[in-house]
Design an enzyme around this catalytic site. Sequence first.
Site, PDB file in Angstrom:
ATOM      1  N   GLY A  36     -23.353 -38.250  22.670  1.00 19.21           N
ATOM      2  CA  GLY A  36     -23.095 -38.719  23.953  1.00 19.21           C
ATOM      3  C   GLY A  36     -23.868 -40.225  23.924  1.00 19.21           C
ATOM      4  N   GLU A  92     -30.369 -41.785  24.643  1.00 20.22           N
ATOM      5  CA  GLU A  92     -29.804 -40.823  25.357  1.00 20.22           C
ATOM      6  C   GLU A  92     -28.873 -41.077  26.335  1.00 20.22           C
ATOM      7  OE1 GLU A  92     -28.539 -37.967  24.962  1.00 20.22           O
ATOM      8  OE2 GLU A  92     -30.213 -36.300  25.229  1.00 20.22           O
ATOM      9  N   ASP A  96     -30.981 -34.744  32.286  1.00 18.87           N
ATOM     10  CA  ASP A  96     -30.821 -33.766  33.474  1.00 18.87           C
ATOM     11  C   ASP A  96     -32.174 -32.806  33.685  1.00 18.87           C
ATOM     12  OD1 ASP A  96     -29.312 -32.093  34.834  1.00 18.87           O
ATOM     13  OD2 ASP A  96     -28.047 -31.032  33.423  1.00 18.87           O
ATOM     14  N   PHE A 145     -21.921 -33.455  38.084  1.00 18.27           N
ATOM     15  CA  PHE A 145     -21.513 -33.530  36.607  1.00 18.27           C
ATOM     16  C   PHE A 145     -20.394 -34.587  36.195  1.00 18.27           C
ATOM     17  CE2 PHE A 145     -19.796 -32.275  32.515  1.00 18.27           C
ATOM     18  CZ  PHE A 145     -20.929 -31.775  31.799  1.00 18.27           C
ATOM     19  N   VAL A 146     -21.239 -35.627  35.289  1.00 21.54           N
ATOM     20  CA  VAL A 146     -20.417 -36.712  35.102  1.00 21.54           C
ATOM     21  C   VAL A 146     -19.621 -36.910  33.633  1.00 21.54           C
ATOM     22  CG1 VAL A 146     -21.510 -38.151  36.644  1.00 21.54           C
ATOM     23  CG2 VAL A 146     -22.458 -38.042  34.636  1.00 21.54           C
ATOM     24  N   ARG A 158     -14.896 -38.643  26.650  1.00 21.52           N
ATOM     25  CA  ARG A 158     -16.001 -39.201  25.987  1.00 21.52           C
ATOM     26  C   ARG A 158     -15.631 -40.916  26.077  1.00 21.52           C
ATOM     27  NH1 ARG A 158     -20.152 -36.474  23.943  1.00 21.52           N
ATOM     28  NH2 ARG A 158     -19.678 -34.660  22.770  1.00 21.52           N
TER      29      ARG A 158
HETATM   30  P1  IMP Z   1     -31.108 -31.819  29.555  1.00 27.33           P
HETATM   31  O1  IMP Z   1     -31.804 -31.119  28.524  1.00 27.33           O
HETATM   32  O2  IMP Z   1     -31.086 -31.067  30.820  1.00 27.33           O
HETATM   33  O3  IMP Z   1     -31.828 -33.041  30.162  1.00 27.33           O
HETATM   34  O4  IMP Z   1     -29.487 -32.191  29.208  1.00 27.33           O
HETATM   35  C1  IMP Z   1     -29.357 -33.252  28.595  1.00 27.33           C
HETATM   36  C2  IMP Z   1     -27.873 -33.178  27.808  1.00 27.33           C
HETATM   37  O5  IMP Z   1     -26.973 -32.429  28.864  1.00 27.33           O
HETATM   38  C3  IMP Z   1     -27.365 -34.241  27.736  1.00 27.33           C
HETATM   39  O6  IMP Z   1     -27.800 -35.201  26.477  1.00 27.33           O
HETATM   40  C4  IMP Z   1     -25.972 -34.299  27.687  1.00 27.33           C
HETATM   41  O7  IMP Z   1     -25.402 -34.076  26.691  1.00 27.33           O
HETATM   42  C5  IMP Z   1     -25.806 -33.101  28.796  1.00 27.33           C
HETATM   43  N1  IMP Z   1     -25.337 -33.273  30.260  1.00 27.33           N
HETATM   44  C6  IMP Z   1     -26.108 -33.169  31.380  1.00 27.33           C
HETATM   45  N2  IMP Z   1     -26.031 -33.566  32.361  1.00 27.33           N
HETATM   46  C7  IMP Z   1     -24.523 -33.930  31.920  1.00 27.33           C
HETATM   47  C8  IMP Z   1     -23.545 -34.394  32.835  1.00 27.33           C
HETATM   48  O8  IMP Z   1     -23.441 -34.630  33.773  1.00 27.33           O
HETATM   49  N3  IMP Z   1     -22.431 -34.745  32.035  1.00 27.33           N
HETATM   50  C9  IMP Z   1     -22.205 -34.536  30.792  1.00 27.33           C
HETATM   51  N4  IMP Z   1     -23.117 -34.229  29.857  1.00 27.33           N
HETATM   52  C10 IMP Z   1     -24.403 -33.829  30.482  1.00 27.33           C
HETATM   53 MG    MG Z   2     -23.546 -33.872  25.682  1.00 29.63          MG
END
Ligand code: IMP
Ligand code: MG
Length: 168
Positions: A36, A92, A96, A145-146, A158
């Site tokens: 990402g 990163e 989220d 969700f983006v 992507r």
């Molecule tokens: P976390 O562990 O919940 O903070 O998630 C982080 C990972 O989830 C990011 O590196 C993204 O790959 C994925 N992610 C979280 N939210 C989104 C979103 O809105 N769109 C796409 N990928 C997301």
């Molecule tokens: Mg991802």
Amino acid sequence: MLLDEATLRARILELGAEITRDYKGKKLLVVGVLKGSTIFMADLVRSLGPELDVQLDFVAVSSYAGKASTGTVRTLLDLRESPEGKDLLLVEDIVDTGLTLTSLTETLRAHRPASLEVCTLLDKPECRKTPFQPKYTGFKIPNEFVVGFGLDYDERYRQLPCVGVLRT
Ligand code: IMP
Ligand code: MG
């Protein structure tokens, strides 16, 4: 559309200038979290001052399947450059829940970098399940969700040059 290309690029230039000031005279190891962060990282490193001592590396972790976090963070690809004695900046796409970066920063600290900070393009602070806070943030966005600018939904979208909310 949430963030257009011009807005993204302008903010990334600001982040690059800030990081250039903060890491003057240091050995900076910029580590992108695949996949990402790749689009963001390409713009970010090109906005760093040419006088900075910069190396690039990548790690890959997996925590998501589709739209839902599994809560489990697996390392799929580890560092190739030794971060020992270097100032590691983890790049990163989005924070989220914070679970991925909490786990990843713990793992990377075991490699004994001189310092470790995180730069994220996007942050959804409402979704946090851990106290994790990135040092550098491009944009804080609402809990939606983006996709685009490196962010995917099941590996798609992507390539979009902007960030948009995925409607299903
Ligand atoms: P976390 O562990 O919940 O903070 O998630 C982080 C990972 O989830 C990011 O590196 C993204 O790959 C994925 N992610 C979280 N939210 C989104 C979103 O809105 N769109 C796409 N990928 C997301
Ligand atoms: Mg991802």
